[in-house]
Design an enzyme around this catalytic site. Structure first.
Site, PDB file in Angstrom:
ATOM      1  N   ASP A  31     -27.017 -34.159 -47.701  1.00 35.27           N
ATOM      2  CA  ASP A  31     -26.011 -34.898 -46.928  1.00 35.27           C
ATOM      3  C   ASP A  31     -24.586 -34.464 -47.258  1.00 35.27           C
ATOM      4  O   ASP A  31     -24.046 -34.823 -48.298  1.00 35.27           O
ATOM      5  CB  ASP A  31     -26.167 -36.397 -47.188  1.00 35.27           C
ATOM      6  CG  ASP A  31     -25.301 -37.235 -46.251  1.00 35.27           C
ATOM      7  OD1 ASP A  31     -24.688 -36.654 -45.335  1.00 35.27           O
ATOM      8  OD2 ASP A  31     -25.245 -38.457 -46.432  1.00 35.27           O
ATOM      9  N   ASP A  64     -21.129 -31.861 -40.153  1.00 34.54           N
ATOM     10  CA  ASP A  64     -21.984 -32.806 -40.865  1.00 34.54           C
ATOM     11  C   ASP A  64     -23.448 -32.402 -40.763  1.00 34.54           C
ATOM     12  O   ASP A  64     -23.955 -32.178 -39.668  1.00 34.54           O
ATOM     13  CB  ASP A  64     -21.769 -34.217 -40.293  1.00 34.54           C
ATOM     14  CG  ASP A  64     -22.608 -35.261 -41.018  1.00 34.54           C
ATOM     15  OD1 ASP A  64     -22.673 -35.203 -42.263  1.00 34.54           O
ATOM     16  OD2 ASP A  64     -23.200 -36.124 -40.362  1.00 34.54           O
TER      17      ASP A  64
END
Length: 409
Positions: A85, A289
């Protein structure tokens, strides 16, 4: 030494669901993920040169991240899946005894069986780096991390050894979570790769030259795993680079400058750099992201992109909207189709997307959708469908982000 581990898609941990169900689930989670990132910005706006690597798999219907890596935790190492992440910092895993743990693919980590596990005291600098540290009766540090979708993890803040294939990385600060609730499923925890001090690169950067990269495999193929690599080996020669921008209000996200998008070789009128400007108040801008699937562009930019793409795909038969996608096509009777090219123009780096990164199948009946979406939020997000097949390089030493096509090999 090289540190490299494989990456896996969440699909590979989920056995009994149809592709369509998995996809709908993923898009639902994706909307929540985008909200989470926007909420983080809103809050912020107001308030040794060795190399090592690990595998990456795509695992579509598990957890709240899109891609997993497999790492060893503790001594001797216990191997578990962790969500990769880039949109968060704190590294954490589920730990026994569980007050409340969600279902994960591997046994829950037991810190009492690891000789390298060590708690962090309340007075230590590490504890003070947490956003909201706590303290137990034994004066040991407690952490808690909440995500914008309502998920949270709470437990003991500690240091532990992590093993990437054969390379040991000692004294990594991580949360040992005894109460973990929300949209997490499958993986044992989360490898925070954000820009903050407590992320894995933030803590260990000097050991691998402050460089890492990953390549996300195409989750629709029965794909071989690819890798996340830390160290000089993370930077391929074929990469093109764009400067990394900083949001003074929020140090977690990786911001880049997007100056335009071309469709069919022609720059789209109406998509200008000003639409993506990062404001001094911390609002706006564009982030890359790993945990968001679909790229979201501010509404005016998306409207212009969609119109240009539809004009170039006028001979294709339209299909009904699907979830957040409003530009879909029925390609059921075709063996080959021509679609307009899409090139994203980052500052200093033109990234030509393969058609499979923007025309994606959404069911088994030949429906494909244009895999971009509009957002009413001022933040635009480059998601992982558009990143597939590229090696994305995070060169923090050089303050730049790189894109290398066909980077998964």
């Amino acid at each position: 030494t090289i540190l490299s581990v494989q990456l896996h898609s969440r699909d590979s941990l989920f056995f009994n669901a149809t592709p369509e169900t998995l996809f709908k689930l993923r898009l639902r989670r994706d909307a929540v993920r985008a909200k989470t990132l926007n909420a983080a910005v809103k809050v912020a706006a107001y308030s040794n040169n060795g190399n090592f690597s690990s595998s990456v798999i795509s695992g579509l219907a598990q957890g709240s991240g899109e891609y997993f890596t497999r790492l060893g935790i503790g001594t001797p190492p216990k191997y578990v899946y962790m969500v990769l992440d880039t949109g968060s910092d704190v590294v954490w895993i589920q730990c026994s005894p569980c007050r409340k743990c969600y279902t994960q693919a591997d046994p829950v980590f037991d810190p009492t069986k690891s000789t390298s596990f060590s708690g962090v005291t309340c007075g230590s600098p590490l504890c003070r780096q947490l956003e909201s540290p706590g303290c137990n009766q034994r004066q040991m540090c407690l952490y808690q991390v909440s995500y914008g979708d309502g998920s949270f993890t709470v437990g003991d803040f500690s240091t532990e050894t992590m093993t990437f294939r054969k390379t040991r990385v000692d004294n990594v600060a991580l949360g040992c979570g005894h109460d973990n609730e929300g949209l997490f499923v499958g993986a044992a925890g989360l490898l925070g790769l954000g820009r903050g001090k407590l992320s894995f690169p933030g803590q260990t950067g000097p050991r691998f030259g402050q460089k890492f990269s990953y390549c996300l495999v195409d989750r629709s193929a029965s794909s071989k795993p690819s890798s996340v690599v830390f160290g000089e080996a993370a930077v391929p020669r074929t990469a093109v680079f764009t400067p990394l921008l900083s949001n003074p209000k929020l140090d977690t996200f990786y911001y880049v400058g997007l100056s335009g998008i071309s469709v069919g070789g022609v720059p789209v009128r109406g998509i200008t750099e000003s639409l993506f400007k990062l404001g001094v108040d911390g609002n706006g801008g564009v982030i890359i992201d790993s945990g968001t699937a679909v790229t979201r562009l501010v509404r005016p930019a998306y409207a212009a992109l969609r119109a240009a793409f539809l004009a170039g795909a006028a001979d294709l038969k339209r299909a009904p909207d699907f979830s957040l996608f409003d530009t879909c096509f029925d390609l059921s009777r075709k063996t080959e189709v021509k679609v307009p090219t899409v090139v994203m123009h980052f500052v200093g780096a033109d990234v030509a997307l393969p058609a499979s990164n923007y025309m994606i199948p959404v069911d088994n009946n030949g429906s494909f959708c244009f895999a971009f979406a509009g957002t009413t939020s001022p933040l635009s997000i480059i998601g992982n469908i558009q990143q597939q097949g590229f090696r994305i390089v995070y060169d923090l030493a050089g303050s730049r982000i790189g894109f290398a096509p066909r980077g998964c090999a």
